[in-house]
Design a protein around this motif. Structure first.
Motif, PDB file in Angstrom:
ATOM      1  N   HIS A  16       0.836  -1.194   0.000  1.00  0.00           N
ATOM      2  CA  HIS A  16       0.000   0.000   0.000  1.00  0.00           C
ATOM      3  C   HIS A  16       0.875   1.249   0.000  1.00  0.00           C
ATOM      4  O   HIS A  16       1.965   1.264   0.575  1.00  0.00           O
ATOM      5  CB  HIS A  16      -0.907   0.028   1.227  1.00  0.00           C
ATOM      6  N   THR A  17       0.374   2.300  -0.621  1.00  0.00           N
ATOM      7  CA  THR A  17       1.042   3.599  -0.576  1.00  0.00           C
ATOM      8  C   THR A  17       0.506   4.379   0.613  1.00  0.00           C
ATOM      9  O   THR A  17      -0.697   4.628   0.714  1.00  0.00           O
ATOM     10  CB  THR A  17       0.789   4.394  -1.861  1.00  0.00           C
ATOM     11  N   LEU A  18       1.395   4.727   1.518  1.00  0.00           N
ATOM     12  CA  LEU A  18       1.031   5.536   2.674  1.00  0.00           C
ATOM     13  C   LEU A  18       1.450   6.973   2.424  1.00  0.00           C
ATOM     14  O   LEU A  18       2.572   7.237   1.981  1.00  0.00           O
ATOM     15  CB  LEU A  18       1.703   5.007   3.942  1.00  0.00           C
ATOM     16  N   HIS A  19       0.539   7.891   2.688  1.00  0.00           N
ATOM     17  CA  HIS A  19       0.799   9.316   2.489  1.00  0.00           C
ATOM     18  C   HIS A  19       1.125   9.949   3.833  1.00  0.00           C
ATOM     19  O   HIS A  19       0.360   9.835   4.787  1.00  0.00           O
ATOM     20  CB  HIS A  19      -0.412   9.986   1.847  1.00  0.00           C
ATOM     21  N   ARG A  20       2.289  10.619   3.872  1.00  0.00           N
ATOM     22  CA  ARG A  20       2.781  11.176   5.127  1.00  0.00           C
ATOM     23  C   ARG A  20       2.868  12.701   5.006  1.00  0.00           C
ATOM     24  O   ARG A  20       3.385  13.235   4.026  1.00  0.00           O
ATOM     25  CB  ARG A  20       4.148  10.596   5.463  1.00  0.00           C
ATOM     26  N   ILE A  21       2.353  13.381   6.009  1.00  0.00           N
ATOM     27  CA  ILE A  21       2.465  14.830   6.111  1.00  0.00           C
ATOM     28  C   ILE A  21       3.317  15.161   7.320  1.00  0.00           C
ATOM     29  O   ILE A  21       2.996  14.767   8.454  1.00  0.00           O
ATOM     30  CB  ILE A  21       1.081  15.496   6.260  1.00  0.00           C
ATOM     31  N   ALA A  37       1.625  13.089  10.284  1.00  0.00           N
ATOM     32  CA  ALA A  37       0.315  12.467  10.124  1.00  0.00           C
ATOM     33  C   ALA A  37       0.390  11.585   8.884  1.00  0.00           C
ATOM     34  O   ALA A  37       1.137  11.879   7.947  1.00  0.00           O
ATOM     35  CB  ALA A  37      -0.779  13.519   9.964  1.00  0.00           C
ATOM     36  N   MET A  38      -0.369  10.496   8.885  1.00  0.00           N
ATOM     37  CA  MET A  38      -0.351   9.553   7.767  1.00  0.00           C
ATOM     38  C   MET A  38      -1.755   9.088   7.459  1.00  0.00           C
ATOM     39  O   MET A  38      -2.631   9.067   8.334  1.00  0.00           O
ATOM     40  CB  MET A  38       0.518   8.333   8.101  1.00  0.00           C
ATOM     41  N   ALA A  39      -1.962   8.730   6.199  1.00  0.00           N
ATOM     42  CA  ALA A  39      -3.259   8.207   5.776  1.00  0.00           C
ATOM     43  C   ALA A  39      -3.049   7.151   4.704  1.00  0.00           C
ATOM     44  O   ALA A  39      -2.080   7.195   3.937  1.00  0.00           O
ATOM     45  CB  ALA A  39      -4.152   9.326   5.242  1.00  0.00           C
ATOM     46  N   VAL A  40      -3.986   6.202   4.664  1.00  0.00           N
ATOM     47  CA  VAL A  40      -3.971   5.154   3.651  1.00  0.00           C
ATOM     48  C   VAL A  40      -5.417   4.866   3.282  1.00  0.00           C
ATOM     49  O   VAL A  40      -6.307   4.930   4.132  1.00  0.00           O
ATOM     50  CB  VAL A  40      -3.258   3.876   4.168  1.00  0.00           C
ATOM     51  N   VAL A  41      -5.670   4.580   2.007  1.00  0.00           N
ATOM     52  CA  VAL A  41      -7.030   4.255   1.571  1.00  0.00           C
ATOM     53  C   VAL A  41      -7.017   3.020   0.685  1.00  0.00           C
ATOM     54  O   VAL A  41      -6.003   2.682   0.069  1.00  0.00           O
ATOM     55  CB  VAL A  41      -7.694   5.425   0.803  1.00  0.00           C
ATOM     56  N   VAL A  42      -8.171   2.359   0.666  1.00  0.00           N
ATOM     57  CA  VAL A  42      -8.413   1.208  -0.200  1.00  0.00           C
ATOM     58  C   VAL A  42      -9.719   1.477  -0.934  1.00  0.00           C
ATOM     59  O   VAL A  42     -10.696   1.919  -0.321  1.00  0.00           O
ATOM     60  CB  VAL A  42      -8.525  -0.102   0.615  1.00  0.00           C
ATOM     61  N   ARG A  43      -9.730   1.238  -2.243  1.00  0.00           N
ATOM     62  CA  ARG A  43     -10.947   1.516  -3.025  1.00  0.00           C
ATOM     63  C   ARG A  43     -11.929   0.365  -2.898  1.00  0.00           C
ATOM     64  O   ARG A  43     -12.313  -0.276  -3.876  1.00  0.00           O
ATOM     65  CB  ARG A  43     -10.576   1.741  -4.492  1.00  0.00           C
ATOM     66  N   ASP A  44     -12.323   0.105  -1.670  1.00  0.00           N
ATOM     67  CA  ASP A  44     -13.270  -0.965  -1.386  1.00  0.00           C
ATOM     68  C   ASP A  44     -13.934  -0.663  -0.050  1.00  0.00           C
ATOM     69  O   ASP A  44     -13.268  -0.633   0.984  1.00  0.00           O
ATOM     70  CB  ASP A  44     -12.565  -2.324  -1.328  1.00  0.00           C
ATOM     71  N   ARG A  45     -15.236  -0.438  -0.056  1.00  0.00           N
ATOM     72  CA  ARG A  45     -15.944  -0.047   1.154  1.00  0.00           C
ATOM     73  C   ARG A  45     -15.942  -1.140   2.208  1.00  0.00           C
ATOM     74  O   ARG A  45     -16.064  -0.862   3.411  1.00  0.00           O
ATOM     75  CB  ARG A  45     -17.393   0.315   0.807  1.00  0.00           C
ATOM     76  N   GLN A  46     -15.823  -2.404   1.789  1.00  0.00           N
ATOM     77  CA  GLN A  46     -15.896  -3.511   2.732  1.00  0.00           C
ATOM     78  C   GLN A  46     -14.537  -3.939   3.275  1.00  0.00           C
ATOM     79  O   GLN A  46     -14.461  -4.831   4.120  1.00  0.00           O
ATOM     80  CB  GLN A  46     -16.569  -4.716   2.059  1.00  0.00           C
TER      81      GLN A  46
END
Length: 224
Positions: free
Chosen positions: A13-18, A92-101
């Motif tokens: 996964h790509t993690l986005h860091r601020i 701060a970091m965020a990660v997303v997956v294009r899947d609601r479940q």
């Protein structure tokens, strides 16, 4: 607020860091958030942390709306997306997956000092878990910080389904190795059976550790 954006990979996964400078935060910075009014009574640090987390989420989402705030303080992700946010110190970091479940949770923690790890361990792990951590060969402070962080990541991932507070006794560490840490549920939670097992990936970045749980629907169906 002055911020710097970067990315890194963990478990595919790509993690986005601020990285941010909270000293440069101003109240006007919050106006960028559609839900800024909900933060009116928050302290300055909370506001800066929240803003940095939502900036990280905005990078992760690219063209999607910034997550709002749910009734328990959880991020409200856009339709079709699951995600997670964490902040620690000036990052701060965020990660997303294009899947609601999908189940996804991320956490970042500063590695505890050894004396503090020994003082607070009973609130994070039980005797059996402490034995597991002690057998890994890692410094106990690092191992306990990983246990703490992994449980936080798990709870973030499960919250959208469980919808209730989960203490540290709601998950047990069963294994820790060079890339992963495994947690199991000692009792049934809404939608998850007793004994359900979850493998999280981890990395150490300097004096911090990052843990990530990511499970797509259908993974390990016999355990969930």
């Amino acid at each position: 607020m002055h911020t710097t954006h970067s990315t890194f990979s963990l478990a595919g996964h790509t993690l986005h860091r601020i990285t941010f400078d909270s000293a440069t935060f101003t109240e006007a910075d919050l106006l960028w958030l559609p839900h800024h009014a909900l933060l009116a009574d928050a302290g300055r640090k909370r506001k800066a942390d929240h803003l940095a987390g939502r900036i990280a989420a905005a990078h992760a989402l690219n063209d999607r709306p910034v997550p709002g705030i749910g009734p328990s303080g959880e991020p409200l992700w856009p339709d079709g997306v699951s995600g997670s946010i964490t902040h620690s110190g000036t990052q701060a970091m965020a990660v997303v997956v294009r899947d609601r479940q999908a189940l996804i949770g991320i956490d970042c923690e500063a590695i505890l000092p050894e004396y503090e790890a020994r003082e607070i361990k009973d609130g994070i792990v039980d005797v059996q878990e402490e034995r597991v951590l002690s057998r890994t060969g890692y410094p106990f402070a690092l191992a306990l910080t990983l246990a703490f962080s992994a449980k936080e990541s798990l709870f973030k991932a499960l919250f959208p389904r469980v919808k209730s507070y989960m203490g540290f006794d709601c998950a047990r560490v069963t294994a820790l190795d060079v890339q992963t840490i495994t947690l199991a549920l000692p009792r049934k939670l809404a939608g998850f059976n007793e004994g359900a097992s979850f493998i999280l990936h981890w990395q150490q970045h300097g004096e911090q550790v990052i843990t990530l749980l990511s499970h797509a629907p259908g993974d390990e169906p016999s355990r969930w």
